[in-house]
Enzyme design. Structure first.
Site, PDB file in Angstrom:
ATOM      1  N   ALA A  14      13.172  -3.658 -46.495  1.00  0.00           N
ATOM      2  CA  ALA A  14      11.969  -2.309 -45.894  1.00  0.00           C
ATOM      3  C   ALA A  14      12.155  -1.125 -47.341  1.00  0.00           C
ATOM      4  CB  ALA A  14      14.048  -1.215 -44.958  1.00  0.00           C
ATOM      5  N   MET A  18       5.393  -4.215 -46.243  1.00  0.00           N
ATOM      6  CA  MET A  18       5.183  -4.876 -44.875  1.00  0.00           C
ATOM      7  C   MET A  18       7.002  -4.442 -44.218  1.00  0.00           C
ATOM      8  SD  MET A  18       4.533  -6.951 -42.731  1.00  0.00           S
ATOM      9  CE  MET A  18       5.070  -6.927 -41.559  1.00  0.00           C
ATOM     10  N   HIS A 159      -6.729 -12.618 -50.513  1.00  0.00           N
ATOM     11  CA  HIS A 159      -4.713 -11.839 -50.645  1.00  0.00           C
ATOM     12  C   HIS A 159      -5.189 -10.930 -52.270  1.00  0.00           C
ATOM     13  CE1 HIS A 159      -3.521 -14.994 -47.465  1.00  0.00           C
ATOM     14  NE2 HIS A 159      -2.940 -13.842 -46.781  1.00  0.00           N
ATOM     15  N   LYS A 163      -0.079 -10.505 -54.297  1.00  0.00           N
ATOM     16  CA  LYS A 163       1.199 -11.800 -54.068  1.00  0.00           C
ATOM     17  C   LYS A 163       1.035 -12.416 -54.968  1.00  0.00           C
ATOM     18  CE  LYS A 163      -0.076 -15.020 -50.253  1.00  0.00           C
ATOM     19  NZ  LYS A 163       1.594 -15.104 -49.640  1.00  0.00           N
TER      20      LYS A 163
END
Length: 271
Positions: A14, A18, A159, A163
């Site tokens: 959370a 994202m 990306h 990543k």
């Protein structure tokens, strides 16, 4: 008429980029409510309100215990790491919570565990939740069938610098869709690296190239290179919000399913 109950959603990871986008999407939706928020044990966000990053009070505190986080939830959306997702998967099975998985980089054994879990709960798993990306996948399937001979196929993806897996799960899925359309197995025809004297290109291969840098959300291009022409099918993401909105569409889709393993083609009616 009885009022429609909102979909009670827990968000994993959370406090991440994202995860925050997912929290915002859930809060902003008209039919979902944030019912839980999870993060890793070492996260500095533990104990904070899940909406604190946006100056919002949700009443949902970020915690690390999946059982507590899922206690009041009917759905979990997970875009974390494979090991974290598998831990959450087991908790979802134990408590009958439906699961939306956007995590990539699973091993074959982990994929098998997810498939087994789908016999008990409804799971939607896709390497990319974007509606546009999944429509692109359908276009690639059509193009591969029409360009099955005389065209060399390369998948190029880019990306952000953070990543951790390569090629991206979306790029691999594109390769799988193309290979299946050609009657091949990607494991047998993928080429992930080229260096030195490689010899001529195997016409049956599907090549991959990876770029990492800056804050690129996600760019994917599939090149069909023939003699005298080339076709490029490209999708570019400028915001993670498209993944969040796709995830909520997946939640709505799973609401009517008790078990089974689905993908975004199922959600969008493209299967």
């Amino acid at each position: 008429m009885m009022p429609v109950q909102p979909h009670r959603v827990c968000v994993a990871g959370a406090s991440g980029r994202m995860g925050q986008m997912l929290v915002e999407a859930v809060i902003g939706s008209g039919d979902c409510v944030l019912a839980g928020a999870l993060d890793r044990m070492a996260s500095p966000a533990l104990g904070l309100d899940a909406g604190a990053f946006a100056g919002r009070h949700t009443g949902v505190v970020i915690g690390a215990d999946p059982v507590a986080g899922l206690a009041d939830s009917r759905f979990l959306i997970d875009f974390t790491r494979p090991e974290g997702t598998i831990e959450h998967l087991r908790a979802c099975v134990a408590h009958g919570v439906k699961l939306v998985i956007g995590t990539t980089g699973f091993s074959e054994a982990q994929k098998a565990e997810i498939a087994e879990a789908s016999k008990s709960i409804a799971i939607m798993m896709a390497p990319n939740m974007s509606v546009g990306v999944n429509v692109t996948m359908k276009l690639l399937e059509m193009a591969a069938k029409a360009l099955s001979t005389g065209y060399d196929i390369e998948v190029i993806e880019a990306h952000h610098r953070h990543k951790v897996d390569a090629p991206s799960g979306t790029a691999l899925k594109m390769g799988e869709v193309i290979a299946a359309a050609l009657g091949r197995d990607l494991k047998d025809c993928a080429v992930y690296a080229r260096e030195g004297v490689t010899g001529e290109r195997d016409p049956s291969s599907i090549g991959f190239a990876t770029v990492r840098g800056g804050d690129i959300v996600g760019d994917h291009t599939v090149l069909f290179a023939g003699i005298g022409e080339r076709i490029e099918i490209t999708h570019k993401s400028s915001s993670r919000s498209t993944y969040a909105q796709g995830s909520l569409r997946a939640v709505r889709f799973l609401a009517g399913r008790s078990h089974g393993l689905y993908d975004m083609f199922d959600v969008l009616g493209l299967s």
